[in-house]
Design a protein around this motif. Structure first.
Motif, PDB file in Angstrom:
ATOM      1  N   ARG A  55     -16.058  93.337  76.419  1.00 15.29           N
ATOM      2  CA  ARG A  55     -17.127  93.912  75.599  1.00 15.29           C
ATOM      3  C   ARG A  55     -18.239  92.884  75.576  1.00 15.29           C
ATOM      4  O   ARG A  55     -18.089  91.812  74.988  1.00 15.29           O
ATOM      5  N   VAL A  56     -19.346  93.191  76.238  1.00 15.72           N
ATOM      6  CA  VAL A  56     -20.451  92.261  76.387  1.00 15.72           C
ATOM      7  C   VAL A  56     -21.454  92.483  75.262  1.00 15.72           C
ATOM      8  O   VAL A  56     -21.846  93.612  74.977  1.00 15.72           O
ATOM      9  N   ASN A  57     -21.888  91.409  74.644  1.00 13.31           N
ATOM     10  CA  ASN A  57     -22.939  91.464  73.643  1.00 13.31           C
ATOM     11  C   ASN A  57     -24.255  91.240  74.382  1.00 13.31           C
ATOM     12  O   ASN A  57     -24.650  90.101  74.643  1.00 13.31           O
ATOM     13  N   TYR A  58     -24.938  92.333  74.737  1.00  5.05           N
ATOM     14  CA  TYR A  58     -26.166  92.223  75.514  1.00  5.05           C
ATOM     15  C   TYR A  58     -27.279  91.517  74.743  1.00  5.05           C
ATOM     16  O   TYR A  58     -28.110  90.836  75.337  1.00  5.05           O
ATOM     17  N   ASP A  59     -27.293  91.661  73.416  1.00  4.28           N
ATOM     18  CA  ASP A  59     -28.291  90.950  72.611  1.00  4.28           C
ATOM     19  C   ASP A  59     -28.189  89.447  72.852  1.00  4.28           C
ATOM     20  O   ASP A  59     -29.201  88.763  72.991  1.00  4.28           O
ATOM     21  N   ALA A  60     -26.969  88.926  72.894  1.00  3.07           N
ATOM     22  CA  ALA A  60     -26.759  87.491  73.097  1.00  3.07           C
ATOM     23  C   ALA A  60     -27.241  87.042  74.472  1.00  3.07           C
ATOM     24  O   ALA A  60     -27.535  85.862  74.673  1.00  3.07           O
ATOM     25  N   LEU A  61     -27.335  87.975  75.418  1.00  2.18           N
ATOM     26  CA  LEU A  61     -27.813  87.650  76.766  1.00  2.18           C
ATOM     27  C   LEU A  61     -29.312  87.897  76.924  1.00  2.18           C
ATOM     28  O   LEU A  61     -29.849  87.776  78.019  1.00  2.18           O
ATOM     29  N   GLY A  62     -29.973  88.260  75.831  1.00  2.00           N
ATOM     30  CA  GLY A  62     -31.421  88.467  75.879  1.00  2.00           C
ATOM     31  C   GLY A  62     -31.849  89.909  76.064  1.00  2.00           C
ATOM     32  O   GLY A  62     -33.034  90.211  76.110  1.00  2.00           O
ATOM     33  N   TYR A  63     -30.906  90.833  76.163  1.00  2.00           N
ATOM     34  CA  TYR A  63     -31.235  92.255  76.268  1.00  2.00           C
ATOM     35  C   TYR A  63     -31.238  92.833  74.856  1.00  2.00           C
ATOM     36  O   TYR A  63     -30.369  93.597  74.474  1.00  2.00           O
ATOM     37  N   ASP A  64     -32.258  92.433  74.078  1.00  3.13           N
ATOM     38  CA  ASP A  64     -32.249  92.804  72.670  1.00  3.13           C
ATOM     39  C   ASP A  64     -33.173  93.980  72.340  1.00  3.13           C
ATOM     40  O   ASP A  64     -33.372  94.294  71.172  1.00  3.13           O
ATOM     41  N   VAL A  65     -33.697  94.641  73.355  1.00  4.60           N
ATOM     42  CA  VAL A  65     -34.476  95.860  73.142  1.00  4.60           C
ATOM     43  C   VAL A  65     -33.639  97.037  73.639  1.00  4.60           C
ATOM     44  O   VAL A  65     -33.301  97.113  74.820  1.00  4.60           O
ATOM     45  N   THR A  66     -33.288  97.926  72.725  1.00  5.10           N
ATOM     46  CA  THR A  66     -32.536  99.123  73.070  1.00  5.10           C
ATOM     47  C   THR A  66     -33.471 100.319  72.938  1.00  5.10           C
ATOM     48  O   THR A  66     -34.128 100.479  71.905  1.00  5.10           O
ATOM     49  N   ALA A  67     -33.534 101.137  73.976  1.00  2.91           N
ATOM     50  CA  ALA A  67     -34.381 102.325  73.961  1.00  2.91           C
ATOM     51  C   ALA A  67     -33.535 103.571  74.146  1.00  2.91           C
ATOM     52  O   ALA A  67     -32.593 103.588  74.933  1.00  2.91           O
ATOM     53  N   ILE A  68     -33.898 104.602  73.401  1.00  2.00           N
ATOM     54  CA  ILE A  68     -33.283 105.914  73.552  1.00  2.00           C
ATOM     55  C   ILE A  68     -34.347 106.817  74.156  1.00  2.00           C
ATOM     56  O   ILE A  68     -35.417 107.006  73.579  1.00  2.00           O
ATOM     57  N   ILE A  69     -34.046 107.332  75.329  1.00  6.66           N
ATOM     58  CA  ILE A  69     -35.016 108.112  76.097  1.00  6.66           C
ATOM     59  C   ILE A  69     -34.533 109.548  76.162  1.00  6.66           C
ATOM     60  O   ILE A  69     -33.410 109.808  76.600  1.00  6.66           O
ATOM     61  N   GLN A  70     -35.379 110.472  75.699  1.00  8.92           N
ATOM     62  CA  GLN A  70     -35.063 111.891  75.739  1.00  8.92           C
ATOM     63  C   GLN A  70     -35.974 112.542  76.775  1.00  8.92           C
ATOM     64  O   GLN A  70     -37.176 112.303  76.783  1.00  8.92           O
ATOM     65  N   LEU A  71     -35.382 113.359  77.646  1.00  4.74           N
ATOM     66  CA  LEU A  71     -36.144 113.971  78.732  1.00  4.74           C
ATOM     67  C   LEU A  71     -35.919 115.474  78.796  1.00  4.74           C
ATOM     68  O   LEU A  71     -34.791 115.943  78.687  1.00  4.74           O
ATOM     69  N   LYS A  72     -37.021 116.224  78.999  1.00  5.96           N
ATOM     70  CA  LYS A  72     -36.940 117.632  79.360  1.00  5.96           C
ATOM     71  C   LYS A  72     -37.173 117.682  80.857  1.00  5.96           C
ATOM     72  O   LYS A  72     -38.141 117.104  81.369  1.00  5.96           O
ATOM     73  N   VAL A  73     -36.267 118.361  81.551  1.00  8.74           N
ATOM     74  CA  VAL A  73     -36.264 118.322  83.010  1.00  8.74           C
ATOM     75  C   VAL A  73     -36.216 119.742  83.559  1.00  8.74           C
ATOM     76  O   VAL A  73     -35.606 120.631  82.959  1.00  8.74           O
ATOM     77  N   GLU A  74     -36.863 119.967  84.709  1.00  8.20           N
ATOM     78  CA  GLU A  74     -36.715 121.234  85.418  1.00  8.20           C
ATOM     79  C   GLU A  74     -35.235 121.407  85.721  1.00  8.20           C
ATOM     80  O   GLU A  74     -34.585 120.484  86.216  1.00  8.20           O
ATOM     81  N   GLY A  75     -34.685 122.580  85.426  1.00  7.63           N
ATOM     82  CA  GLY A  75     -33.250 122.826  85.516  1.00  7.63           C
ATOM     83  C   GLY A  75     -32.596 122.397  86.813  1.00  7.63           C
ATOM     84  O   GLY A  75     -31.553 121.750  86.815  1.00  7.63           O
TER      85      GLY A  75
END
Length: 152
Positions: A55-75
């Motif tokens: 279990r990697v703590n990405y924050d401790a490795l400098g990946y401290d920005v988490t983004a949630i991306i929602q997409l509407k896509v052509e089917g």
């Protein structure tokens, strides 16, 4: 103890310590090492246990920005977009969903500039009709696994 109950206890023990030895698991569950080994092999063969990873703590490795991306896509483009997202190493989760959006992806980034450029590159795809990105301010619970109910 039924086999189902033993399997649940074995899974719970591994959730507590995924590096536990067969011997220590056997002692904890009060069964033989062979029994633990056989049940563990069956759980792996059935796809219940898919592997053993840190279990990697990405924050401790400098990946401290988490983004949630929602997409509407052509089917018809849904599989191509999800494949593209899956191939991006910083996407830790990609879901096809019901509701207002078709895809929800969660990514980890070192900074907002890196996040922004990756998202902009993604949005150049003509099959993406709409997007919404949220930056996580505080991860209250993340990558949490839960123990199975066990009959006592």
């Amino acid at each position: 103890m039924t086999y189902e109950n033993l399997d649940a206890k074995l899974i719970n023990a591994l959730l507590g310590d995924g590096r536990a030895s067969l011997r220590s698991l056997a002692e904890e569950l009060d069964v033989s090492v062979t029994t633990v080994s056989n049940h563990l092999r069956d759980l792996e063969d059935e796809g219940v246990i898919e592997g053993y990873t840190p279990r990697v703590n990405y924050d401790a490795l400098g990946y401290d920005v988490t983004a949630i991306i929602q997409l509407k896509v052509e089917g018809s483009a849904l599989p191509q977009i999800t494949d593209r997202l899956r191939e991006q190493k910083q996407m830790v989760s990609v879901y096809e969903v019901t509701g207002d959006y078709d895809i929800i992806a969660v990514g980890k980034f070192t900074d907002t500039d890196g996040m922004n450029s990756q998202i902009k590159a993604l949005l150049t795809d003509e099959d993406i009709r709409e997007s919404n990105t949220s930056v996580v301010l505080n991860a209250v619970v993340e990558n949490q696994q839960f123990e199975l109910d066990v009959d006592e």
